[in-house]
Design a protein around this motif. Structure first.
Motif, PDB file in Angstrom:
ATOM      1  N   SER A   1       5.126  -0.154  12.941  1.00  0.00           N
ATOM      2  CA  SER A   1       3.825   0.441  12.652  1.00  0.00           C
ATOM      3  C   SER A   1       3.320  -0.072  11.318  1.00  0.00           C
ATOM      4  O   SER A   1       4.081  -0.516  10.478  1.00  0.00           O
ATOM      5  N   ALA A   2       2.013   0.020  11.156  1.00  0.00           N
ATOM      6  CA  ALA A   2       1.393  -0.563   9.967  1.00  0.00           C
ATOM      7  C   ALA A   2       1.800   0.140   8.701  1.00  0.00           C
ATOM      8  O   ALA A   2       2.138   1.288   8.722  1.00  0.00           O
TER       9      ALA A   2
ATOM     10  N   HIS B   1       8.719  -0.287  18.016  1.00  0.00           N
ATOM     11  CA  HIS B   1       7.590   0.482  17.501  1.00  0.00           C
ATOM     12  C   HIS B   1       7.306   0.228  16.017  1.00  0.00           C
ATOM     13  O   HIS B   1       7.213   1.143  15.217  1.00  0.00           O
TER      14      HIS B   1
ATOM     15  N   GLN C   1      10.621   7.821  -7.891  1.00  0.00           N
ATOM     16  CA  GLN C   1      10.378   8.715  -6.755  1.00  0.00           C
ATOM     17  C   GLN C   1       9.763   7.961  -5.578  1.00  0.00           C
ATOM     18  O   GLN C   1      10.168   8.161  -4.424  1.00  0.00           O
TER      19      GLN C   1
ATOM     20  N   GLY D   1       0.804  -1.219   0.000  1.00  0.00           N
ATOM     21  CA  GLY D   1       0.000   0.000   0.000  1.00  0.00           C
ATOM     22  C   GLY D   1       0.835   1.266   0.000  1.00  0.00           C
ATOM     23  O   GLY D   1       0.376   2.331  -0.429  1.00  0.00           O
ATOM     24  N   GLN D   2       2.079   1.180   0.492  1.00  0.00           N
ATOM     25  CA  GLN D   2       2.940   2.360   0.541  1.00  0.00           C
ATOM     26  C   GLN D   2       3.312   2.809  -0.866  1.00  0.00           C
ATOM     27  O   GLN D   2       3.238   3.991  -1.198  1.00  0.00           O
TER      28      GLN D   2
ATOM     29  N   PRO E   1      13.420   4.291   2.221  1.00  0.00           N
ATOM     30  CA  PRO E   1      13.685   4.731   3.599  1.00  0.00           C
ATOM     31  C   PRO E   1      13.108   3.768   4.637  1.00  0.00           C
ATOM     32  O   PRO E   1      13.739   3.497   5.660  1.00  0.00           O
ATOM     33  N   GLN E   2      11.919   3.244   4.355  1.00  0.00           N
ATOM     34  CA  GLN E   2      11.326   2.300   5.299  1.00  0.00           C
ATOM     35  C   GLN E   2      12.043   0.958   5.248  1.00  0.00           C
ATOM     36  O   GLN E   2      12.237   0.298   6.266  1.00  0.00           O
TER      37      GLN E   2
ATOM     38  N   TYR F   1      11.693   7.946  -2.059  1.00  0.00           N
ATOM     39  CA  TYR F   1      11.211   8.735  -0.923  1.00  0.00           C
ATOM     40  C   TYR F   1      10.309   7.956   0.027  1.00  0.00           C
ATOM     41  O   TYR F   1      10.102   8.374   1.159  1.00  0.00           O
ATOM     42  N   VAL F   2       9.734   6.861  -0.437  1.00  0.00           N
ATOM     43  CA  VAL F   2       8.753   6.172   0.408  1.00  0.00           C
ATOM     44  C   VAL F   2       9.198   4.755   0.776  1.00  0.00           C
ATOM     45  O   VAL F   2       9.273   4.406   1.951  1.00  0.00           O
TER      46      VAL F   2
ATOM     47  N   ARG G   1      15.274   1.261   7.184  1.00  0.00           N
ATOM     48  CA  ARG G   1      15.031   1.232   8.625  1.00  0.00           C
ATOM     49  C   ARG G   1      14.862  -0.214   9.098  1.00  0.00           C
ATOM     50  O   ARG G   1      15.438  -0.629  10.096  1.00  0.00           O
TER      51      ARG G   1
ATOM     52  N   GLU H   1       1.661   2.008  -3.571  1.00  0.00           N
ATOM     53  CA  GLU H   1       0.426   2.403  -4.253  1.00  0.00           C
ATOM     54  C   GLU H   1       0.017   3.819  -3.889  1.00  0.00           C
ATOM     55  O   GLU H   1      -0.363   4.604  -4.755  1.00  0.00           O
ATOM     56  N   ALA H   2       0.091   4.131  -2.588  1.00  0.00           N
ATOM     57  CA  ALA H   2      -0.298   5.470  -2.164  1.00  0.00           C
ATOM     58  C   ALA H   2       0.606   6.502  -2.828  1.00  0.00           C
ATOM     59  O   ALA H   2       0.148   7.533  -3.320  1.00  0.00           O
ATOM     60  N   ALA H   3       1.910   6.204  -2.866  1.00  0.00           N
ATOM     61  CA  ALA H   3       2.853   7.143  -3.477  1.00  0.00           C
ATOM     62  C   ALA H   3       2.548   7.329  -4.959  1.00  0.00           C
ATOM     63  O   ALA H   3       2.495   8.455  -5.462  1.00  0.00           O
ATOM     64  N   ARG H   4       2.313   6.214  -5.659  1.00  0.00           N
ATOM     65  CA  ARG H   4       1.991   6.318  -7.087  1.00  0.00           C
ATOM     66  C   ARG H   4       0.683   7.063  -7.309  1.00  0.00           C
ATOM     67  O   ARG H   4       0.541   7.833  -8.243  1.00  0.00           O
TER      68      ARG H   4
END
Ligand SMILES: Nc1ncnc2c1ncn2[C@@H]1O[C@H](COP(=O)(O)OP(=O)(O)OP(=O)(O)O)[C@@H](O)[C@H]1O
Ligand SMILES: [Mg+2]
Lengths: 242, 223
Positions: free
Chosen positions: B222-223, B220, B134, B120-121, B142-143, B138-139, B146, B123-126
């Motif tokens: 996160s979803a 921590h 990009q 979903g990450q 980085p995750q 940027y999305v 981490r 998809e949301a960015a696109r």
């Protein structure tokens, strides 16, 4: 001329024929609510509109431009079509504010300070200006979803797509999200809303479309669909969920 | 003396040499991890894009490197390349061999890291109009980084130890310095215990750091 026009849209996943010739038009400022049983293709339809899924056949026309044309710059088009998902999909490594500024800066090339001003304006609009520096995991589901709406709105889209945006929320958090959408409709935003919230559909929808098995079974005003459905399948579906 | 012929006097005398060798080891490990990170990111992405040719290239690279000894890879770069008309100084050969080696392991780590980021990450960015590149930059990445920081730390630790193999191509890293002292003094225990000690001084704090990072990320999610 209508703002959005969908002509004979088909989508297949392998052998699975999910959309079987969808035709619809959405006027500027209109709120169209799509209802239908699970698996009927509602999400797929929304995702074909901004080409997160490539349609197998058919056309989507936004304001006179055929966006299903392979030559079209889809990244440009997507800025004009906001979408909000059931699972929020906030960028989990960014704060609420940064979630909104990132696309403004990367896609629209807006400088940092101005992007932050715009972001704050939209956070305010969804009532979350005090949560700007919170990370998604520090926000409730309802707050996350409102940030997601603000993020989509900040791109200044001409039409907003909502895919069951309250389905993943605890019941007490549904209202705050619906309130934001209600206000948006009042402000004149063109919206296509897939939802199971029949109260909302009735109150806010200008038109309700009932989908089943990849086809539009019937459509009409909320009044017509909810109190006087013509088709047996619509009646059955409504009796099951109302 | 309990342990062989450990000579405290000699030990104190060779400390500066060992420390210098440790610095060289660190330099090679850091450089190779950095280059490995670049190579690994590229080939990790090659593994997941919808392009069978790139997928195959990446898979072949990873399989070949993981299926052959690092020592052989180092010797191919150092002795093989000159016979193919490419002569590189030992330092460059060393970094090159280690980078190619760690790149393959890091490619696998990166691939797993990218796949650990929910779909979903992207998809949301696109959906907001970002291009694939990009959205990755940027999305997703980085995750992914981490999430894989501990694994990258472990890879760096492994490289600190594996870089001892560079001693065979005359690079004066920690192990070679120890061996040279042995060759001159005929005392094995003193330099080699010193060498081991210096490796530990580099790897132990890093292991601690990796443990800490692991706990924080686990803490921590996160979803
Ligand atoms: N990427 C995909 N690959 C294969 N099949 C898919 C894919 N996406 C959706 N489908 C299938 O297409 C059909 C329609 O799915 P879709 O998600 O559009 O339904 P929906 O009306 O949104 O249902 P729900 O109310 O449960 O969200 C389902 O049978 C689903 O399994
Ligand atoms: Mg759905």
């Amino acid at each position: 001329m209508s703002l959005l026009e969908i002509i004979d849209l088909h989508k297949k996943f392998g052998n699975l024929h999910v959309l079987k010739g969808i035709n619809m038009e959405v006027d500027r400022g209109e709120v169209v609510v799509i209802i239908g049983p699970s698996g009927s293709g509602k999400s797929t339809l929304l995702r074909c509109i901004n080409r997160l899924e490539e349609p197998t056949k058919g056309k989507v026309i936004l304001d006179g431009v055929e966006i299903t044309d392979p030559k079209v710059d889809i990244n440009k088009i997507r800025q004009r079509i906001g979408i909000v998902f059931q699972q929020f999909n906030l960028f989990s490594h960014l704060t609420a504010l940064e979630n909104i500024t990132l696309p403004l800066r990367v896609v629209k090339k807006i400088p940092k300070e101005e992007a932050e001003r715009i972001a704050m304006r939209f956070l305010k609009k969804v009532g979350l200006e005090d949560k700007a520096s919170h990370y998604p995991h520090q926000l409730s589901g309802g707050q996350q979803q409102r940030v997601a709406i603000a993020r989509a709105l900040a791109m200044n889209p001409e039409v907003m797509l909502f895919d069951e945006v309250t389905s993943a929320l605890d019941p007490e958090l549904v209202k705050e999200v619906l309130d934001v959408m209600r206000q948006l409709a009042r402000d004149g935003m063109t919206m296509i809303v897939v939802t199971h919230e029949m109260g909302f559909a009735r109150e806010v929808g200008d038109r309700v479309i009932f989908m089943d098995k990849g086809k539009i079974v019937e459509e009409g005003t909320p009044e017509e669909i909810f109190t006087n459905p013509k088709h047996e399948r619509t009646r059955k579906f409504l009796s099951m969920i109302l | 003396m309990a342990i062989g012929q450990f000579d405290p006097h000699l030990f104190l005398k060779i400390l500066p040499d060992l420390a210098y060798g440790a610095l060289v080891t660190l330099k090679f490990s850091i450089l190779s991890t950095l280059f490995g990170l670049v190579i690994g990111t590229v080939f990790g992405i090659f593994r997941i894009v919808k392009n069978p040719v790139l997928n195959a290239i990446s898979m072949a690279y990873v399989e070949v490197i993981r299926g052959t000894p690092l020592l052989v890879q180092i010797m191919i770069v150092y002795y093989g390349l000159p016979q193919a008309g490419i002569t590189l100084p030992p330092d460059i050969s060393g970094v090159l061999a280690l980078s190619i080696n760690s790149g393959a392991y890091i490619a696998e780590i990166i691939r797993a890291g990218i796949q650990s980021v929910p779909k979903g990450q992207m998809e949301a960015a696109r959906s907001l109009g970002m291009t694939y590149v990009q959205a990755m930059r940027y999305v997703v990445l980085p995750q992914a980084f981490r999430n894989i920081l501990p694994a990258l730390g472990n890879e760096f630790i492994a490289l600190i130890k594996d870089s001892s193999l560079l001693s065979v191509i005359a690079i004066a890293e920690l192990t070679r310095v120890g061996m040279q002292i042995y060759a001159v003094t005929f005392n094995a225990w003193t330099p080699l215990l010193g060498v081991a000690l210096f490796y530990l001084m580099m790897t132990l704090p890093l292991s601690r750091l990796v443990d800490y990072a692991q706990r924080r990320i686990g803490g921590h999610e996160s979803a």
